[in-house]
Design a protein around this motif. Structure first.
Motif, PDB file in Angstrom:
ATOM      1  N   GLN A   1     -13.126  -3.052  -6.121  1.00 37.25           N
ATOM      2  CA  GLN A   1     -13.635  -4.129  -5.390  1.00 37.25           C
ATOM      3  C   GLN A   1     -12.733  -5.300  -5.268  1.00 37.25           C
ATOM      4  N   HIS A   2     -12.292  -5.685  -6.197  1.00 32.58           N
ATOM      5  CA  HIS A   2     -11.333  -7.086  -6.445  1.00 32.58           C
ATOM      6  C   HIS A   2      -9.984  -6.943  -5.605  1.00 32.58           C
TER       7      HIS A   2
ATOM      8  N   ASP B   1      -7.052  -6.780  -3.274  1.00 35.25           N
ATOM      9  CA  ASP B   1      -7.005  -7.202  -1.818  1.00 35.25           C
ATOM     10  C   ASP B   1      -6.015  -6.106  -1.214  1.00 35.25           C
TER      11      ASP B   1
ATOM     12  N   SER C   1      -3.150  -7.020  -5.139  1.00 34.27           N
ATOM     13  CA  SER C   1      -3.507  -7.974  -6.170  1.00 34.27           C
ATOM     14  C   SER C   1      -2.481  -8.002  -7.292  1.00 34.27           C
TER      15      SER C   1
ATOM     16  N   ASP D   1     -14.340 -19.685   4.482  1.00 40.00           N
ATOM     17  CA  ASP D   1     -13.844 -18.506   4.880  1.00 40.00           C
ATOM     18  C   ASP D   1     -12.548 -18.141   4.299  1.00 40.00           C
ATOM     19  N   SER D   2     -12.330 -17.307   3.353  1.00 39.06           N
ATOM     20  CA  SER D   2     -11.202 -17.175   2.217  1.00 39.06           C
ATOM     21  C   SER D   2     -10.013 -16.417   3.109  1.00 39.06           C
ATOM     22  N   VAL D   3     -10.358 -15.597   4.223  1.00 41.19           N
ATOM     23  CA  VAL D   3      -9.287 -15.098   4.855  1.00 41.19           C
ATOM     24  C   VAL D   3      -8.724 -15.496   5.953  1.00 41.19           C
TER      25      VAL D   3
ATOM     26  N   SER E   1      -3.396 -10.079   3.333  1.00 41.63           N
ATOM     27  CA  SER E   1      -4.072  -9.387   2.606  1.00 41.63           C
ATOM     28  C   SER E   1      -5.330  -9.417   3.465  1.00 41.63           C
TER      29      SER E   1
ATOM     30  N   THR F   1      -8.763  -9.076   2.275  1.00 39.20           N
ATOM     31  CA  THR F   1      -9.784  -9.847   1.751  1.00 39.20           C
ATOM     32  C   THR F   1      -8.756 -10.865   0.726  1.00 39.20           C
ATOM     33  N   ASN F   2      -9.272 -11.664   0.100  1.00 38.45           N
ATOM     34  CA  ASN F   2      -8.511 -12.769  -0.551  1.00 38.45           C
ATOM     35  C   ASN F   2      -9.210 -13.102  -1.841  1.00 38.45           C
ATOM     36  N   ASN F   3      -9.705 -12.203  -2.787  1.00 37.91           N
ATOM     37  CA  ASN F   3      -9.999 -12.481  -3.906  1.00 37.91           C
ATOM     38  C   ASN F   3      -8.915 -13.075  -4.916  1.00 37.91           C
TER      39      ASN F   3
END
Lengths: 362, 362, 362, 362
Positions: free
Chosen positions: D266-267, D269, C105, D169-171, D281, D283-285
């Motif tokens: 948490q945030h 990726d 990030s 779906d962000s990923v 990544s 996840t994709n925050n």
């Protein structure tokens, strides 16, 4: 982003010589001015083709339709003003061979490099001098805002085929002197010079040849203090926009290239307290601009135009598809000298750039 | 926003003649080039004052300090490159009277109109020719990126005081021909012409007078297809930036103003298949640019410089505070002719504009 | 051109976290204002690191040196103002492993894609939050011009770690209310909320974790009529510049995202004739902007900041050279929450954008 | 210059709600693409009014006429593409009272401040949502260039009146997932949520009220490395352009405002080597953007729209001429919720900004 200029007043020109229409969007005109559409049309008529033996035979009504930017009763409303002009007399068949045989000293070749076979070669496409029609529309609109502030812009043919017109008076440049050439069928100061120029142009036509020339443009009433130092001065923006007129090869301000052969003691313009108690200069070699900023003296500049490249005599070129040398004889309608019709174009560009500076500083 | 130009490559110049420092930020240089700082300094030395009888006696080491934009090992890193040059030999007392008595044909007056008494009059402030030092830094850096792509830019004094240098070969312009004048103490092609120019400049100095001149600049190796039609072509951006060099009064491309007196049959450049099988033109009146777009032929342009306005002989001006006519004799150190030192400045601007087009199209 | 914004007021930021210096050039400041340098330093001190347990241990004196743009007696002179800040406490060894292991990030990875191994990874290079120091310099200078026109800009931490501060009064937003949070060691409206936020930040630090938050910014005294419709309104330019602050993930105006859940009858702000006979709105869900143009009501906006990505706990990443998964534990000094130090950054950007509109319209 | 955006791809929108026409000029489209005009019309139909109970009763055929920019056989030719749409169903009488009584939370008041009585109040003039029709034209054209490079853009209603749709779906965001909502009569992912939204909108209409909402937009296939640090990143330009859509009050990327309440652990990726051997990544925050530059992950953003301000129930406002409080009941045709029609507008703007970055870097 090739076809846009201006900072707070943004001009965006669109169209090709043979597309359905050409036009212009002017973003940033102040609200509240009743546009005089007849005056705009009279101005545009000065650029229109088909008037005289020295211009192309293509005929275009060139009646602009205003699509946006006005209130119901014809005042500018603050929104972008868009005007279009339909292309009605386009003879596309004239141009077919040029797809393969680029005209010498014309944009055909560089457009091919850039756009490949997708360049709209018909009539020169977006590179056509026809694109100066919407530019003149925009300039004529700008002129009305300038006139309301006591600023007047005018130009004349300074030279064609080696014949010189009398120059504008660089110190006492009046509204009348500025506007008189544009009111004539052939925009010169000195009628005799104009007659000789016309004969020279007609001679060039008979010889299947073409001529270049010089346009001198002046602006009176421009307040002192417009422009910024270094890269955003009057010369920077004026020159950048003037080179947008097809065939311009040089731009100079005040004494220009002649200044390069002068001594400082000749070239310097002495300051003095003028008749109205304002600071003036006694001569105006600086062309109304010092350090990029207007001095309050008349602004004076000249643009050099090259001869029309399209000639109806055989010329040497290449075949893009065969990559071999060829001879080309250009068909179609072409001005033997674009300079008379370029005069209002130069005025238009100068008016637009000046108005851009003015709306930015008010 | 006066002191910024460029689109993807953005040049931002700061400083006044007598402020603590002057400098430049270059935003948009590609990452990964090892900058040759000695080459940059050699280039800057060509512009530096104090070298010869024909330039100002002010001495500046002009050693640039690079503040940002490089990796620890000297490669460009993609971030803006900022370089500053300290002002060390500033004699501010020379300029006190100019606060009230603007020099004829100098920006003193228009700066007063714009900034009032807050204009930093010392040494001409931000309008000083000294601001071309950071411009040369930026140009020299740009040159290294261009050279790596086989593009070379060079200039020479084309004329001073009515004496002409030999022109560049417009068709076969080699790297060697371009770079040779800059390698000389006096940047000309023809040594005899250079000698005569130097004498003319020395004569002007003795007469407490000054001279203008013309710089011709060429670029070889520029690929065809750079530039956009109408308002964003090579001429538009080159001219806009070149008028940012103090004292430039005219800019012309290819045959320029001479084209205005030519016939199309003389001016047109025939296309042909060249020796390497590429399309070339047999002459180059178009100066390597057609329709705003590079043709692949050498790019050629000329800039006219006016004579230095600061003269040590009495001149007529006005008192801004008393609003009455006065006589002014300018003290201090001034070049009788800026043209020799302007040569690298023109090269620098041309290099920056070309690189801007190249990073934009790559 | 990444590091430049503004139209008539042009801000150009340069520097990397560990380059010799960072700095900013401000082009377009009006001439004639005596800059209060102590006020600028007090403002910059609010952003400076090392003050408290919740910020990085890196210490920077951050004393700006002004290189240009002022007269000898400290007034703005109309020329670009350049200020630099030396990087003195840079510990480059901390960052060596990041060249190969991009932090999750963080811009490490995208900078690698863009600049390859030439990205100046030390301290985050040009992507570092340290670049907000020159931004704060510029903002503090802008603030002095705004204050002179009765315009005041202030901000506070609206939320951190789920704890909310009291919002600004959207209808009666006074200079005092705007400036009070910035005068505190921890910039909140409600001290109790601030205390809870600080504890939450300290807790995150102990957990080797980090927190995001929201900054609310207001401006009072902005005259009605600033901004243009569609793409050049206050929101467009404010948002574009605010996303230039590292870690900003969202920007909203007035009721913002909450407006999306409201009904028109709740959200609409009734107009009325106010106490001073001026047109006001009785509520201010529109945040002082309608159609991109200021309404004369206080301007209100909020920026969301993500949690600091650099954590000293192990995280999963990849080796760029080996193209395989790896674990990374970031060494070095990092804020567990950037939001307190971001408060003056938001104020600075808002001040710069507002001043840009004002110098453009005056 | 309000109505123009873009750098190398320049979009210039013109027209008022009741002017003869509205339209757009797109300068900078690459030459050589055969435009699929039917696809453009299908895209524009998604924005067109009059389809359903939840939209205005105004009917516009919205058939664009292309005036320029194409070759005779329909390929883009490199010249500016201009398209216009005639205004045919304009009922100007509905708006007469608004000249004096500005609608709460509408641009009527600020337009009056700016343009005085010359603002073209009919239908909201240049501030009308109708101006998004040419924007959709331009976006649909841009989409075809993006699709050819494997880039797909799609959006859906994320929330209306407090009812949430399922997010993208962000990923693993596929072309199919992106395009499916736009193929429906009501553009949502989850049909049940859509049904509930429609009922809520119908309820608002019955109550003479209106609703806001949120649009989520995604882009898949965007290559890593687009965008510049600081002020010229993807977020800066996307946000600046998105706020040009009427009624947008907030823009967020990735986790957006939710990120402000998250912890770094948490945030963040985590990076990993993905299935195809590329760096991804997990996840994709970050919404596909790190440091302003695309990461290669799907780009995700959300825009908040305020409720339509024009209500047919009485509201409090002022008389501009009498400067006294008044009650206003808005006549005419207005959407109770603009969000469904805003979905293609958001897609259009995102497509245009992405294509601008792509043509700039290719």
């Amino acid at each position: 982003m090739s076809s846009t200029f201006g900072h707070k007043l943004k001009i965006s020109v669109f169209g090709q010589s043979h597309s359905p229409a050409i036009g212009v969007t002017i973003d940033g005109l102040p609200a509240g001015r009743l546009l005089d559409l007849e005056q705009i049309q009279r101005f545009m008529a000065r650029r229109a083709p088909g008037k005289a033996p020295y211009s192309t035979a293509r005929k275009e009504a060139d009646l602009p339709e205003i699509l946006s930017g006005l209130t119901a009763d014809g005042y500018t409303c603050g929104a972008p003003l868009c005007a279009l002009i339909r292309n009605t007399d386009a003879r596309s068949k004239d141009y077919s061979q040029l797809q393969d045989l680029p005209r010498p000293s014309h944009a055909d070749f560089t457009a091919f490099v850039k756009y490949g076979r997708y360049h709209d070669i018909r009539g020169g496409g977006h590179f056509s001098g026809r694109l100066t029609a919407p530019l003149c529309f925009a300039g004529a609109a700008a002129m009305q805002f300038l006139n309301a502030q006591g600023i007047f812009v005018g130009a004349h043919i300074a030279a064609v085929g080696g014949i010189q017109d009398s120059p504008f008076d660089s110190v006492r440049l009046t509204q009348e002197q500025l506007l008189t050439p544009g009111s004539k069928e052939f925009p010169v100061v000195d009628e005799a010079a104009g007659q000789a120029m016309k004969e020279r142009i007609e001679e060039a036509r008979r010889n299947q040849d073409s001529l270049g020339g010089v346009v001198e443009c002046g602006a009176a009433g421009v307040p002192a203090g417009l422009g910024e130092p270094m890269f955003d001065g009057l010369e920077n923006r004026l020159a950048a926009a003037l080179f947008g007129i097809p065939a311009v090869r040089g731009v100079e301000f005040g004494a220009g290239f002649a200044a390069a052969a002068m001594q400082g003691s000749q070239h310097n313009d002495p300051f003095a307290i003028g008749e109205e108690g304002k600071i003036v200069s006694l001569t105006n070699n600086h062309g109304g601009i010092l350090g990029g900023i207007s001095s309050g003296m008349p602004i004076l500049l000249r643009c050099a135009f090259k001869p029309t490249p399209s000639l109806s005599r055989p010329q040497q070129t290449v075949s893009l598809s065969q990559m071999e040398n060829r001879s080309l004889t250009v068909e179609g309608r072409h001005d033997p000298c674009v300079v008379p019709r370029a005069v209002p174009c130069v005025e238009a560009v100068v008016a637009l750039v000046l108005l851009d500076f003015i709306v930015q500083s008010v």
